[in-house]
Design a protein around this motif. Structure first.
Motif, PDB file in Angstrom:
ATOM      1  N   THR A   1     -15.852  48.381  12.253  1.00 30.34           N
ATOM      2  CA  THR A   1     -17.171  48.031  12.771  1.00 30.34           C
ATOM      3  C   THR A   1     -17.115  46.642  13.392  1.00 30.34           C
ATOM      4  O   THR A   1     -16.718  45.677  12.741  1.00 30.34           O
ATOM      5  CB  THR A   1     -18.227  48.067  11.652  1.00 30.34           C
ATOM      6  OG1 THR A   1     -18.311  49.410  11.133  1.00 30.34           O
ATOM      7  CG2 THR A   1     -19.591  47.640  12.166  1.00 30.34           C
ATOM      8  N   HIS A   2     -17.516  46.553  14.639  1.00 34.89           N
ATOM      9  CA  HIS A   2     -17.450  45.288  15.374  1.00 34.89           C
ATOM     10  C   HIS A   2     -18.727  44.487  15.207  1.00 34.89           C
ATOM     11  O   HIS A   2     -19.832  45.025  15.273  1.00 34.89           O
ATOM     12  CB  HIS A   2     -17.229  45.576  16.861  1.00 34.89           C
ATOM     13  CG  HIS A   2     -17.306  44.361  17.728  1.00 34.89           C
ATOM     14  ND1 HIS A   2     -16.359  43.362  17.692  1.00 34.89           N
ATOM     15  CD2 HIS A   2     -18.232  43.977  18.655  1.00 34.89           C
ATOM     16  CE1 HIS A   2     -16.684  42.416  18.558  1.00 34.89           C
ATOM     17  NE2 HIS A   2     -17.816  42.766  19.151  1.00 34.89           N
ATOM     18  N   SER A   3     -18.563  43.187  14.987  1.00 34.00           N
ATOM     19  CA  SER A   3     -19.689  42.255  15.041  1.00 34.00           C
ATOM     20  C   SER A   3     -19.384  41.177  16.058  1.00 34.00           C
ATOM     21  O   SER A   3     -18.360  40.493  15.959  1.00 34.00           O
ATOM     22  CB  SER A   3     -19.957  41.610  13.681  1.00 34.00           C
ATOM     23  OG  SER A   3     -20.954  40.602  13.802  1.00 34.00           O
ATOM     24  N   TYR A   4     -20.272  41.023  17.052  1.00 35.15           N
ATOM     25  CA  TYR A   4     -20.069  40.001  18.079  1.00 35.15           C
ATOM     26  C   TYR A   4     -20.389  38.600  17.563  1.00 35.15           C
ATOM     27  O   TYR A   4     -20.227  37.617  18.287  1.00 35.15           O
ATOM     28  CB  TYR A   4     -20.928  40.313  19.310  1.00 35.15           C
ATOM     29  CG  TYR A   4     -22.414  40.359  19.043  1.00 35.15           C
ATOM     30  CD1 TYR A   4     -23.184  39.206  19.109  1.00 35.15           C
ATOM     31  CD2 TYR A   4     -23.052  41.555  18.737  1.00 35.15           C
ATOM     32  CE1 TYR A   4     -24.554  39.245  18.866  1.00 35.15           C
ATOM     33  CE2 TYR A   4     -24.409  41.611  18.483  1.00 35.15           C
ATOM     34  CZ  TYR A   4     -25.158  40.440  18.559  1.00 35.15           C
ATOM     35  OH  TYR A   4     -26.515  40.492  18.298  1.00 35.15           O
TER      36      TYR A   4
ATOM     37  N   GLN B   1     -26.802  33.801  20.804  1.00 34.24           N
ATOM     38  CA  GLN B   1     -26.562  34.349  19.465  1.00 34.24           C
ATOM     39  C   GLN B   1     -26.537  33.236  18.425  1.00 34.24           C
ATOM     40  O   GLN B   1     -26.566  32.044  18.764  1.00 34.24           O
ATOM     41  CB  GLN B   1     -25.230  35.099  19.435  1.00 34.24           C
ATOM     42  CG  GLN B   1     -24.037  34.225  19.817  1.00 34.24           C
ATOM     43  CD  GLN B   1     -22.693  34.912  19.639  1.00 34.24           C
ATOM     44  OE1 GLN B   1     -22.002  34.679  18.661  1.00 34.24           O
ATOM     45  NE2 GLN B   1     -22.333  35.758  20.594  1.00 34.24           N
ATOM     46  N   GLU B   2     -26.485  33.641  17.171  1.00 26.99           N
ATOM     47  CA  GLU B   2     -26.300  32.708  16.062  1.00 26.99           C
ATOM     48  C   GLU B   2     -24.968  33.065  15.395  1.00 26.99           C
ATOM     49  O   GLU B   2     -24.908  33.927  14.517  1.00 26.99           O
ATOM     50  CB  GLU B   2     -27.457  32.803  15.067  1.00 26.99           C
ATOM     51  CG  GLU B   2     -28.772  32.325  15.652  1.00 26.99           C
ATOM     52  CD  GLU B   2     -29.909  32.344  14.632  1.00 26.99           C
ATOM     53  OE1 GLU B   2     -29.820  33.119  13.651  1.00 26.99           O
ATOM     54  OE2 GLU B   2     -30.878  31.593  14.823  1.00 26.99           O
ATOM     55  N   PRO B   3     -23.876  32.415  15.807  1.00 19.79           N
ATOM     56  CA  PRO B   3     -22.542  32.800  15.344  1.00 19.79           C
ATOM     57  C   PRO B   3     -22.385  32.702  13.837  1.00 19.79           C
ATOM     58  O   PRO B   3     -23.042  31.905  13.168  1.00 19.79           O
ATOM     59  CB  PRO B   3     -21.626  31.792  16.055  1.00 19.79           C
ATOM     60  CG  PRO B   3     -22.425  31.270  17.189  1.00 19.79           C
ATOM     61  CD  PRO B   3     -23.842  31.286  16.732  1.00 19.79           C
TER      62      PRO B   3
ATOM     63  N   THR C   1     -33.929  42.353  31.113  1.00 16.45           N
ATOM     64  CA  THR C   1     -33.225  42.574  29.848  1.00 16.45           C
ATOM     65  C   THR C   1     -32.953  41.224  29.201  1.00 16.45           C
ATOM     66  O   THR C   1     -32.926  40.191  29.870  1.00 16.45           O
ATOM     67  CB  THR C   1     -31.862  43.277  30.052  1.00 16.45           C
ATOM     68  OG1 THR C   1     -30.960  42.374  30.692  1.00 16.45           O
ATOM     69  CG2 THR C   1     -31.984  44.538  30.877  1.00 16.45           C
ATOM     70  N   TYR C   2     -32.722  41.248  27.895  1.00 16.62           N
ATOM     71  CA  TYR C   2     -32.240  40.060  27.177  1.00 16.62           C
ATOM     72  C   TYR C   2     -31.716  40.511  25.809  1.00 16.62           C
ATOM     73  O   TYR C   2     -32.125  41.561  25.286  1.00 16.62           O
ATOM     74  CB  TYR C   2     -33.319  38.987  27.021  1.00 16.62           C
ATOM     75  CG  TYR C   2     -34.592  39.440  26.330  1.00 16.62           C
ATOM     76  CD1 TYR C   2     -34.733  39.379  24.942  1.00 16.62           C
ATOM     77  CD2 TYR C   2     -35.668  39.922  27.080  1.00 16.62           C
ATOM     78  CE1 TYR C   2     -35.903  39.785  24.318  1.00 16.62           C
ATOM     79  CE2 TYR C   2     -36.844  40.332  26.466  1.00 16.62           C
ATOM     80  CZ  TYR C   2     -36.958  40.256  25.090  1.00 16.62           C
ATOM     81  OH  TYR C   2     -38.118  40.658  24.473  1.00 16.62           O
ATOM     82  N   PRO C   3     -30.793  39.753  25.213  1.00 17.38           N
ATOM     83  CA  PRO C   3     -30.257  40.137  23.901  1.00 17.38           C
ATOM     84  C   PRO C   3     -31.333  40.044  22.826  1.00 17.38           C
ATOM     85  O   PRO C   3     -32.123  39.101  22.796  1.00 17.38           O
ATOM     86  CB  PRO C   3     -29.144  39.105  23.653  1.00 17.38           C
ATOM     87  CG  PRO C   3     -28.858  38.508  24.981  1.00 17.38           C
ATOM     88  CD  PRO C   3     -30.133  38.562  25.748  1.00 17.38           C
ATOM     89  N   ARG C   4     -31.340  41.014  21.945  1.00 19.29           N
ATOM     90  CA  ARG C   4     -32.261  40.985  20.821  1.00 19.29           C
ATOM     91  C   ARG C   4     -31.725  40.019  19.765  1.00 19.29           C
ATOM     92  O   ARG C   4     -30.549  40.065  19.411  1.00 19.29           O
ATOM     93  CB  ARG C   4     -32.390  42.380  20.207  1.00 19.29           C
ATOM     94  CG  ARG C   4     -33.454  42.484  19.113  1.00 19.29           C
ATOM     95  CD  ARG C   4     -33.393  43.867  18.474  1.00 19.29           C
ATOM     96  NE  ARG C   4     -33.627  44.911  19.449  1.00 19.29           N
ATOM     97  CZ  ARG C   4     -34.826  45.319  19.852  1.00 19.29           C
ATOM     98  NH1 ARG C   4     -35.913  44.750  19.357  1.00 19.29           N
ATOM     99  NH2 ARG C   4     -34.945  46.291  20.741  1.00 19.29           N
TER     100      ARG C   4
END
Length: 456
Positions: free
Chosen positions: A400-403, A421-423, A215-218
């Protein structure tokens, strides 16, 4: 030279792992997608589920049982702990529960191989381990040395035996009043249970994609039409004591990219012509934020603006990434986007809310509803908990949550977490150089906006 003993060992190893893989098949796996009701998130969760089912068909196997938390529809499901009993009751004949967000890539065959390398009859908790380099505010400055907790973006798994025991203990052992970081809080809850279980790090649950990853984050990418900065209004909450030290930093960094921006303060200032005078509060700020909404709605009407971003005067943004995020949402819907926290989320009186420092994004239709229905109980009521928590609950609108939006500073997060991620935002200028932080995390992304303006 042929070595019969070595060859025999290799054959035994092959048959052992083949047997284990057969023992942990799709029938013994339940996948729980931590989904949301908002349209784009709902779509992505369904796409992920279909992809998993297609992979199962390609390996001539039944699809694993898949559930989505928006379908479970239980309060606080995003924190995991409130739904453990439901999962234990609903899926009694299983070996593994795998939890993941909708923005993940899963290689089903490799995931089954990973799970098969463990003894599922034990109480196990596996994931990509994160830990804090030093005590951090988002974990209440806990001093647990090298305490490991899972990266939600890579997914994590519990054996059914562990899930069953923890689900039973939830009824006896209360959880925290506030939910801030569910990954850390879940690991902490399991570790502090009657039989402590530590997270086991699994490198195949990857932060960055490689050929060995299960697995890995999209990587986030916008999925819809372009958006113009003219359709966004930034409202910066400030006060006179910060006009000379915080506001210049905001103007030197992200605010120079904003087309529509106002500063909402307790006093007018000839050096800050964009300032609006609003109700002053020393804590809570509900009256102040409500006053901002009343003033801003007139501006949004006159300029036909779709989105309002409410920001503290010590919040840093990437405006370019913020625009990319908004491409995925329809502004004609009633939407509130931010970093989700929770207050007694599993209790009947509990609720989710958007924490203010990370930045709060509101669609114009929702602002009308808030102003029509909600009134601050007192001037000093916490604005985020009431206006963007209790009020939304009364309107039957789930935040609505955004990480990608962050209530704290970069140093308050695990390095591997931010690497995946790209914060979009960080909050607090405390013990950091905010201009340096902006240049490190956001300058390159926002330079594309400067280039576009230059070309125009």
């Amino acid at each position: 030279m042929y070595d019969p003993i070595r060859n025999f060992k290799n054959l035994m190893t092959f048959f052992f792992f083949s047997h284990q893989i057969l023992q942990t098949g799709t029938k013994e796996l339940v996948i729980i997608i931590l989904s949301q009701d908002e349209g784009d998130h709902y779509l992505m969760a369904n796409v992920l589920q279909q992809n998993i089912e297609d992979q199962a068909a390609n390996i001539s196997s039944e699809a694993p049982r898949i559930d989505q938390t928006n379908r479970i529809n239980m309060k606080g499901s995003w924190t995991i702990i409130p739904i453990l009993h439901y999962l234990d009751f609903t899926y009694p004949n299983t070996k593994w529960f795998f939890f993941c967000i909708e923005d993940i890539v899963i290689d089903l065959s490799k995931l089954l191989t990973v799970l098969s390398s463990f003894n599922s009859s034990q109480e196990l908790f596996i994931g990509h381990a994160l830990y804090d380099d030093k005590p951090t505010i988002i974990h209440h400055f806990a001093r647990q040395k090298k305490f490991k907790y899972p990266h939600f973006g890579t997914g994590f798994a519990l054996t059914s035996n562990l899930l069953k025991r923890i689900s039973e203990s939830v009824r006896l052992q209360p959880t925290n009043d506030f939910s801030i970081d569910p990954a850390y809080e879940l690991a902490d809850y399991i570790f502090k249970s009657q039989k402590p279980v530590k997270l086991t790090h699994v490198p195949e649950l990857c932060v960055v994609a490689t050929n060995s990853c299960a697995t890995y984050p999209r990587v986030f990418h916008p999925r819809r039409k372009e958006i113009s900065l003219k359709n966004i209004y930034f409202a910066v909450k400030t006060c006179s004591m910060y006009h000379n030290n915080r506001i210049p930093i905001i103007k030197k960094t992200w605010a120079k990219h904003a087309v529509n921006i106002g500063y909402f303060s307790d006093q007018s200032d000839s050096n800050l012509p964009e300032a609006f005078v609003v109700t002053n509060t020393t804590k809570g700020h509900c009256a102040k934020t409500y006053d901002i909404l009343q003033k801003v709605i007139k501006i949004l009407e006159s300029k036909n603006i779709d989105w309002l971003i409410i920001s503290d005067d010590d919040t840093l943004f990437s405006v370019a990434r913020l625009m990319s995020l908004l491409k995925n949402y329809f502004p004609k819907h009633s939407i509130a986007i931010g970093e989700r926290y929770g207050y007694h989320v599993s209790e009947p009186y509990g609720y989710d809310y958007l924490t203010g420092g990370a930045g709060i994004i509101l669609s114009t239709p929702l602002i009308y509803q808030i102003l029509d229905v909600c009134k601050c109980p007192s001037a000093s009521t916490p604005d985020d908990m009431f206006l963007f928590g209790i009020c939304l609950e009364n309107l039957r609108i789930k935040p609505t949550h955004s990480y990608l939006l962050h209530q704290a500073r970069p140093v308050d997060y695990a390095t591997a977490y931010l690497a995946s991620q790209e914060p979009i935002s960080f909050h607090k200028f405390w013990e950091i150089d905010p201009i340096k932080v902006y240049n490190q995390w956001f300058y390159d992304a926002d330079s594309s906006l400067t280039k576009k303006r230059t070309e125009l």
